[in-house]
Design a protein around this motif. Sequence first.
Motif, PDB file in Angstrom:
ATOM      1  N   VAL A  76       0.834  -1.195   0.000  1.00  0.00           N
ATOM      2  CA  VAL A  76       0.000   0.000   0.000  1.00  0.00           C
ATOM      3  C   VAL A  76       0.870   1.247   0.000  1.00  0.00           C
ATOM      4  O   VAL A  76       1.934   1.278   0.616  1.00  0.00           O
ATOM      5  N   VAL A  77       0.409   2.263  -0.722  1.00  0.00           N
ATOM      6  CA  VAL A  77       1.137   3.520  -0.812  1.00  0.00           C
ATOM      7  C   VAL A  77       0.125   4.656  -0.901  1.00  0.00           C
ATOM      8  O   VAL A  77      -0.924   4.505  -1.518  1.00  0.00           O
ATOM      9  N   ALA A  78       0.429   5.770  -0.232  1.00  0.00           N
ATOM     10  CA  ALA A  78      -0.424   6.954  -0.288  1.00  0.00           C
ATOM     11  C   ALA A  78       0.171   7.922  -1.294  1.00  0.00           C
ATOM     12  O   ALA A  78       1.358   8.246  -1.231  1.00  0.00           O
ATOM     13  N   LEU A  79      -0.650   8.368  -2.235  1.00  0.00           N
ATOM     14  CA  LEU A  79      -0.204   9.250  -3.309  1.00  0.00           C
ATOM     15  C   LEU A  79      -1.015  10.534  -3.308  1.00  0.00           C
ATOM     16  O   LEU A  79      -2.152  10.555  -2.838  1.00  0.00           O
ATOM     17  N   ASP A  80      -0.439  11.587  -3.881  1.00  0.00           N
ATOM     18  CA  ASP A  80      -1.192  12.831  -3.990  1.00  0.00           C
ATOM     19  C   ASP A  80      -2.341  12.678  -4.977  1.00  0.00           C
ATOM     20  O   ASP A  80      -3.385  13.297  -4.828  1.00  0.00           O
ATOM     21  N   ASP A  81      -2.195  11.796  -5.984  1.00  0.00           N
ATOM     22  CA  ASP A  81      -3.253  11.574  -6.960  1.00  0.00           C
ATOM     23  C   ASP A  81      -2.881  10.372  -7.817  1.00  0.00           C
ATOM     24  O   ASP A  81      -1.702  10.134  -8.077  1.00  0.00           O
ATOM     25  N   ILE A  82      -3.881   9.618  -8.248  1.00  0.00           N
ATOM     26  CA  ILE A  82      -3.654   8.521  -9.206  1.00  0.00           C
ATOM     27  C   ILE A  82      -4.995   8.223  -9.866  1.00  0.00           C
ATOM     28  O   ILE A  82      -6.045   8.313  -9.225  1.00  0.00           O
ATOM     29  N   ASP A  83      -4.952   7.895 -11.158  1.00  0.00           N
ATOM     30  CA  ASP A  83      -6.195   7.572 -11.857  1.00  0.00           C
ATOM     31  C   ASP A  83      -6.320   6.061 -12.020  1.00  0.00           C
ATOM     32  O   ASP A  83      -5.365   5.315 -11.821  1.00  0.00           O
ATOM     33  N   SER A  84      -7.511   5.606 -12.381  1.00  0.00           N
ATOM     34  CA  SER A  84      -7.793   4.174 -12.453  1.00  0.00           C
ATOM     35  C   SER A  84      -6.974   3.458 -13.517  1.00  0.00           C
ATOM     36  O   SER A  84      -6.689   2.273 -13.389  1.00  0.00           O
ATOM     37  N   GLU A  85      -6.577   4.138 -14.576  1.00  0.00           N
ATOM     38  CA  GLU A  85      -5.749   3.507 -15.608  1.00  0.00           C
ATOM     39  C   GLU A  85      -4.312   3.319 -15.126  1.00  0.00           C
ATOM     40  O   GLU A  85      -3.689   2.299 -15.380  1.00  0.00           O
ATOM     41  N   SER A  86      -3.780   4.302 -14.423  1.00  0.00           N
ATOM     42  CA  SER A  86      -2.398   4.234 -13.943  1.00  0.00           C
ATOM     43  C   SER A  86      -2.186   3.090 -12.965  1.00  0.00           C
ATOM     44  O   SER A  86      -1.124   2.480 -12.933  1.00  0.00           O
ATOM     45  N   VAL A  87      -3.206   2.777 -12.156  1.00  0.00           N
ATOM     46  CA  VAL A  87      -3.059   1.739 -11.148  1.00  0.00           C
ATOM     47  C   VAL A  87      -2.926   0.350 -11.777  1.00  0.00           C
ATOM     48  O   VAL A  87      -2.555  -0.600 -11.126  1.00  0.00           O
ATOM     49  N   ARG A  88      -3.175   0.235 -13.069  1.00  0.00           N
ATOM     50  CA  ARG A  88      -3.030  -1.045 -13.770  1.00  0.00           C
ATOM     51  C   ARG A  88      -1.748  -1.129 -14.609  1.00  0.00           C
ATOM     52  O   ARG A  88      -1.522  -2.105 -15.295  1.00  0.00           O
ATOM     53  N   ASP A  89      -0.904  -0.126 -14.531  1.00  0.00           N
ATOM     54  CA  ASP A  89       0.335  -0.077 -15.288  1.00  0.00           C
ATOM     55  C   ASP A  89       1.432  -0.834 -14.527  1.00  0.00           C
ATOM     56  O   ASP A  89       1.864  -0.396 -13.463  1.00  0.00           O
ATOM     57  N   PRO A  90       1.899  -1.994 -15.048  1.00  0.00           N
ATOM     58  CA  PRO A  90       2.887  -2.797 -14.328  1.00  0.00           C
ATOM     59  C   PRO A  90       4.195  -2.045 -14.044  1.00  0.00           C
ATOM     60  O   PRO A  90       4.802  -2.250 -12.989  1.00  0.00           O
ATOM     61  N   ASP A  91       4.625  -1.180 -14.951  1.00  0.00           N
ATOM     62  CA  ASP A  91       5.857  -0.415 -14.716  1.00  0.00           C
ATOM     63  C   ASP A  91       5.682   0.555 -13.552  1.00  0.00           C
ATOM     64  O   ASP A  91       6.565   0.692 -12.706  1.00  0.00           O
ATOM     65  N   LEU A  92       4.545   1.222 -13.509  1.00  0.00           N
ATOM     66  CA  LEU A  92       4.272   2.141 -12.409  1.00  0.00           C
ATOM     67  C   LEU A  92       4.153   1.380 -11.093  1.00  0.00           C
ATOM     68  O   LEU A  92       4.689   1.799 -10.067  1.00  0.00           O
ATOM     69  N   LEU A  93       3.467   0.235 -11.105  1.00  0.00           N
ATOM     70  CA  LEU A  93       3.330  -0.561  -9.890  1.00  0.00           C
ATOM     71  C   LEU A  93       4.692  -1.012  -9.373  1.00  0.00           C
ATOM     72  O   LEU A  93       4.933  -1.022  -8.166  1.00  0.00           O
ATOM     73  N   GLU A  94       5.580  -1.357 -10.260  1.00  0.00           N
ATOM     74  CA  GLU A  94       6.943  -1.735  -9.863  1.00  0.00           C
ATOM     75  C   GLU A  94       7.629  -0.560  -9.168  1.00  0.00           C
ATOM     76  O   GLU A  94       8.259  -0.720  -8.122  1.00  0.00           O
ATOM     77  N   GLN A  95       7.500   0.638  -9.729  1.00  0.00           N
ATOM     78  CA  GLN A  95       8.102   1.825  -9.121  1.00  0.00           C
ATOM     79  C   GLN A  95       7.470   2.120  -7.760  1.00  0.00           C
ATOM     80  O   GLN A  95       8.175   2.432  -6.798  1.00  0.00           O
ATOM     81  N   LEU A  96       6.162   2.029  -7.672  1.00  0.00           N
ATOM     82  CA  LEU A  96       5.473   2.311  -6.423  1.00  0.00           C
ATOM     83  C   LEU A  96       5.807   1.297  -5.344  1.00  0.00           C
ATOM     84  O   LEU A  96       5.884   1.636  -4.162  1.00  0.00           O
ATOM     85  N   SER A  97       6.017   0.044  -5.721  1.00  0.00           N
ATOM     86  CA  SER A  97       6.287  -1.012  -4.732  1.00  0.00           C
ATOM     87  C   SER A  97       7.567  -0.744  -3.952  1.00  0.00           C
ATOM     88  O   SER A  97       7.704  -1.165  -2.809  1.00  0.00           O
ATOM     89  N   ARG A  98       8.503  -0.041  -4.559  1.00  0.00           N
ATOM     90  CA  ARG A  98       9.784   0.223  -3.884  1.00  0.00           C
ATOM     91  C   ARG A  98       9.607   1.066  -2.623  1.00  0.00           C
ATOM     92  O   ARG A  98      10.381   0.952  -1.685  1.00  0.00           O
ATOM     93  N   GLY A  99       8.593   1.931  -2.614  1.00  0.00           N
ATOM     94  CA  GLY A  99       8.356   2.770  -1.444  1.00  0.00           C
ATOM     95  C   GLY A  99       7.092   2.406  -0.689  1.00  0.00           C
ATOM     96  O   GLY A  99       6.684   3.125   0.217  1.00  0.00           O
ATOM     97  N   ALA A 100       6.467   1.298  -1.066  1.00  0.00           N
ATOM     98  CA  ALA A 100       5.195   0.914  -0.456  1.00  0.00           C
ATOM     99  C   ALA A 100       5.415   0.202   0.876  1.00  0.00           C
ATOM    100  O   ALA A 100       6.478  -0.351   1.134  1.00  0.00           O
ATOM    101  N   SER A 101       4.388   0.230   1.706  1.00  0.00           N
ATOM    102  CA  SER A 101       4.384  -0.530   2.950  1.00  0.00           C
ATOM    103  C   SER A 101       3.722  -1.873   2.678  1.00  0.00           C
ATOM    104  O   SER A 101       2.716  -1.947   1.982  1.00  0.00           O
ATOM    105  N   ARG A 102       4.280  -2.910   3.247  1.00  0.00           N
ATOM    106  CA  ARG A 102       3.735  -4.252   3.063  1.00  0.00           C
ATOM    107  C   ARG A 102       2.877  -4.587   4.283  1.00  0.00           C
ATOM    108  O   ARG A 102       3.352  -4.492   5.417  1.00  0.00           O
ATOM    109  N   VAL A 103       1.625  -4.942   4.054  1.00  0.00           N
ATOM    110  CA  VAL A 103       0.720  -5.289   5.145  1.00  0.00           C
ATOM    111  C   VAL A 103       0.054  -6.627   4.848  1.00  0.00           C
ATOM    112  O   VAL A 103      -0.134  -6.995   3.692  1.00  0.00           O
TER     113      VAL A 103
END
Length: 127
Positions: A76-103
């Motif tokens: 999980v990660v808190a962002l200033d903004d994200i749209d529904s299409e971006s959340v399905r982008d594997p490259d973006l998810l890879e980038q976000l995972s680096r700073g995400a919290s694992r729960v």
Amino acid sequence: NGQQWKDVEIVLTDKRTELTLQVADEQGAPTRDGAVSGVAGGVASTSFTTMTVPAQGGSATRPDTVSGMPAGEYYVVALDDIDSESVRDPDLLEQLSRGASRVTLNEAMPTQVSLRRVKLASVTGGR
């Protein structure tokens, strides 16, 4: 339709997962403005969920609670903004995972996570 299923197990439960989100802005002040994005099972997963932390109503210090999500591991990660299409982008998810919290969510006990909101542009290099 005449279709038959074999070796199917159906499990019903009255227990629910519960995730309490406490989000702080870039300066560390509690906020309800932005979006929290969660990826189930890791970045290679095809199961996504996006939760919005609403900006209106209530107090910024009151945490948001999300319940009823499937039990399992999430990033999980808190962002200033994200749209529904971006959340399905594997490259973006890879980038976000680096700073995400694992729960890990389970039905036995509520889970609480504190997140610091990040600017999406800082993760993606402004793309």
